[in-house]
Scaffold this motif. Sequence first.
Motif, PDB file in Angstrom:
ATOM      1  N   THR A  26      -6.105   0.871   6.707  1.00  0.00           N
ATOM      2  CA  THR A  26      -5.038  -0.090   6.975  1.00  0.00           C
ATOM      3  C   THR A  26      -4.955  -1.055   5.801  1.00  0.00           C
ATOM      4  O   THR A  26      -5.799  -1.029   4.900  1.00  0.00           O
ATOM      5  N   MET A  27      -3.984  -1.922   5.842  1.00  0.00           N
ATOM      6  CA  MET A  27      -3.881  -2.943   4.795  1.00  0.00           C
ATOM      7  C   MET A  27      -5.132  -3.810   4.776  1.00  0.00           C
ATOM      8  O   MET A  27      -5.566  -4.262   3.726  1.00  0.00           O
ATOM      9  N   GLU A  28      -5.714  -4.034   5.930  1.00  0.00           N
ATOM     10  CA  GLU A  28      -6.924  -4.861   6.009  1.00  0.00           C
ATOM     11  C   GLU A  28      -8.151  -4.150   5.459  1.00  0.00           C
ATOM     12  O   GLU A  28      -9.038  -4.794   4.906  1.00  0.00           O
ATOM     13  N   THR A  29      -8.203  -2.833   5.637  1.00  0.00           N
ATOM     14  CA  THR A  29      -9.424  -2.113   5.265  1.00  0.00           C
ATOM     15  C   THR A  29      -9.326  -1.370   3.939  1.00  0.00           C
ATOM     16  O   THR A  29     -10.314  -0.796   3.493  1.00  0.00           O
ATOM     17  N   ALA A  30      -8.162  -1.378   3.319  1.00  0.00           N
ATOM     18  CA  ALA A  30      -8.001  -0.674   2.039  1.00  0.00           C
ATOM     19  C   ALA A  30      -8.892  -1.327   0.985  1.00  0.00           C
ATOM     20  O   ALA A  30      -8.826  -2.535   0.771  1.00  0.00           O
ATOM     21  N   PRO A  31      -9.729  -0.531   0.340  1.00  0.00           N
ATOM     22  CA  PRO A  31     -10.699  -1.086  -0.611  1.00  0.00           C
ATOM     23  C   PRO A  31     -10.103  -1.287  -2.009  1.00  0.00           C
ATOM     24  O   PRO A  31     -10.537  -0.677  -2.979  1.00  0.00           O
ATOM     25  N   LEU A  32      -9.097  -2.132  -2.100  1.00  0.00           N
ATOM     26  CA  LEU A  32      -8.456  -2.374  -3.387  1.00  0.00           C
ATOM     27  C   LEU A  32      -8.830  -3.759  -3.906  1.00  0.00           C
ATOM     28  O   LEU A  32      -9.022  -4.696  -3.130  1.00  0.00           O
ATOM     29  N   SER A  33      -8.871  -3.854  -5.205  1.00  0.00           N
ATOM     30  CA  SER A  33      -9.129  -5.153  -5.827  1.00  0.00           C
ATOM     31  C   SER A  33      -7.845  -5.986  -5.813  1.00  0.00           C
ATOM     32  O   SER A  33      -6.750  -5.471  -5.559  1.00  0.00           O
ATOM     33  N   ARG A  34      -7.985  -7.237  -6.124  1.00  0.00           N
ATOM     34  CA  ARG A  34      -6.812  -8.107  -6.216  1.00  0.00           C
ATOM     35  C   ARG A  34      -5.827  -7.554  -7.251  1.00  0.00           C
ATOM     36  O   ARG A  34      -4.620  -7.516  -7.019  1.00  0.00           O
ATOM     37  N   LEU A  35      -6.348  -7.088  -8.374  1.00  0.00           N
ATOM     38  CA  LEU A  35      -5.485  -6.530  -9.416  1.00  0.00           C
ATOM     39  C   LEU A  35      -4.752  -5.289  -8.910  1.00  0.00           C
ATOM     40  O   LEU A  35      -3.553  -5.121  -9.159  1.00  0.00           O
ATOM     41  N   GLU A  36      -5.447  -4.431  -8.199  1.00  0.00           N
ATOM     42  CA  GLU A  36      -4.796  -3.228  -7.665  1.00  0.00           C
ATOM     43  C   GLU A  36      -3.680  -3.587  -6.685  1.00  0.00           C
ATOM     44  O   GLU A  36      -2.617  -2.966  -6.696  1.00  0.00           O
ATOM     45  N   TRP A  37      -3.910  -4.603  -5.851  1.00  0.00           N
ATOM     46  CA  TRP A  37      -2.854  -5.054  -4.941  1.00  0.00           C
ATOM     47  C   TRP A  37      -1.665  -5.585  -5.727  1.00  0.00           C
ATOM     48  O   TRP A  37      -0.509  -5.312  -5.383  1.00  0.00           O
ATOM     49  N   LEU A  38      -1.941  -6.335  -6.781  1.00  0.00           N
ATOM     50  CA  LEU A  38      -0.857  -6.873  -7.604  1.00  0.00           C
ATOM     51  C   LEU A  38      -0.058  -5.757  -8.269  1.00  0.00           C
ATOM     52  O   LEU A  38       1.178  -5.805  -8.315  1.00  0.00           O
ATOM     53  N   VAL A  39      -0.744  -4.750  -8.763  1.00  0.00           N
ATOM     54  CA  VAL A  39      -0.054  -3.625  -9.406  1.00  0.00           C
ATOM     55  C   VAL A  39       0.805  -2.881  -8.385  1.00  0.00           C
ATOM     56  O   VAL A  39       1.957  -2.534  -8.660  1.00  0.00           O
ATOM     57  N   HIS A  40       0.255  -2.651  -7.190  1.00  0.00           N
ATOM     58  CA  HIS A  40       1.046  -1.990  -6.143  1.00  0.00           C
ATOM     59  C   HIS A  40       2.296  -2.801  -5.815  1.00  0.00           C
ATOM     60  O   HIS A  40       3.391  -2.240  -5.687  1.00  0.00           O
ATOM     61  N   ALA A  41       2.138  -4.091  -5.674  1.00  0.00           N
ATOM     62  CA  ALA A  41       3.282  -4.951  -5.362  1.00  0.00           C
ATOM     63  C   ALA A  41       4.315  -4.904  -6.485  1.00  0.00           C
ATOM     64  O   ALA A  41       5.525  -4.834  -6.231  1.00  0.00           O
ATOM     65  N   GLN A  42       3.845  -4.917  -7.715  1.00  0.00           N
ATOM     66  CA  GLN A  42       4.760  -4.850  -8.855  1.00  0.00           C
ATOM     67  C   GLN A  42       5.520  -3.524  -8.857  1.00  0.00           C
ATOM     68  O   GLN A  42       6.732  -3.489  -9.096  1.00  0.00           O
ATOM     69  N   GLU A  43       4.821  -2.441  -8.582  1.00  0.00           N
ATOM     70  CA  GLU A  43       5.469  -1.127  -8.540  1.00  0.00           C
ATOM     71  C   GLU A  43       6.534  -1.077  -7.448  1.00  0.00           C
ATOM     72  O   GLU A  43       7.626  -0.533  -7.657  1.00  0.00           O
ATOM     73  N   GLU A  44       6.228  -1.649  -6.291  1.00  0.00           N
ATOM     74  CA  GLU A  44       7.210  -1.690  -5.206  1.00  0.00           C
ATOM     75  C   GLU A  44       8.429  -2.520  -5.617  1.00  0.00           C
ATOM     76  O   GLU A  44       9.564  -2.154  -5.324  1.00  0.00           O
ATOM     77  N   ALA A  45       8.185  -3.631  -6.292  1.00  0.00           N
ATOM     78  CA  ALA A  45       9.284  -4.483  -6.747  1.00  0.00           C
ATOM     79  C   ALA A  45      10.145  -3.758  -7.778  1.00  0.00           C
ATOM     80  O   ALA A  45      11.376  -3.886  -7.770  1.00  0.00           O
ATOM     81  N   MET A  46       9.519  -2.990  -8.650  1.00  0.00           N
ATOM     82  CA  MET A  46      10.286  -2.236  -9.643  1.00  0.00           C
ATOM     83  C   MET A  46      11.126  -1.155  -8.967  1.00  0.00           C
ATOM     84  O   MET A  46      12.281  -0.934  -9.348  1.00  0.00           O
ATOM     85  N   ASP A  47      10.559  -0.495  -7.961  1.00  0.00           N
ATOM     86  CA  ASP A  47      11.343   0.486  -7.206  1.00  0.00           C
ATOM     87  C   ASP A  47      12.555  -0.188  -6.572  1.00  0.00           C
ATOM     88  O   ASP A  47      13.667   0.341  -6.622  1.00  0.00           O
ATOM     89  N   LEU A  48      12.345  -1.354  -5.985  1.00  0.00           N
ATOM     90  CA  LEU A  48      13.453  -2.086  -5.374  1.00  0.00           C
ATOM     91  C   LEU A  48      14.527  -2.407  -6.410  1.00  0.00           C
ATOM     92  O   LEU A  48      15.721  -2.248  -6.146  1.00  0.00           O
ATOM     93  N   ALA A  49      14.116  -2.816  -7.602  1.00  0.00           N
ATOM     94  CA  ALA A  49      15.082  -3.129  -8.656  1.00  0.00           C
ATOM     95  C   ALA A  49      15.912  -1.901  -9.022  1.00  0.00           C
ATOM     96  O   ALA A  49      17.125  -1.999  -9.244  1.00  0.00           O
TER      97      ALA A  49
END
Length: 61
Positions: A26-49
Amino acid sequence: MSRIEEEVCKKIEQRAKVGLSKYGVTMETAPLSRLEWLVHAQEEAMDLAVYLQKLIEMEVE
């Protein structure tokens, strides 16, 4: 809550189920670093653009 907000909530629940099924976490249990979360969010934002640009171009045509 409005009908629109309820629909968004349903879609969030559906995506969470798909994510759990696909990734086994889940989002709570995903073992991602802060940087990995930021990269995922950026990728989603680029897709939206990209989607927005496509829709804008469709409106102009």
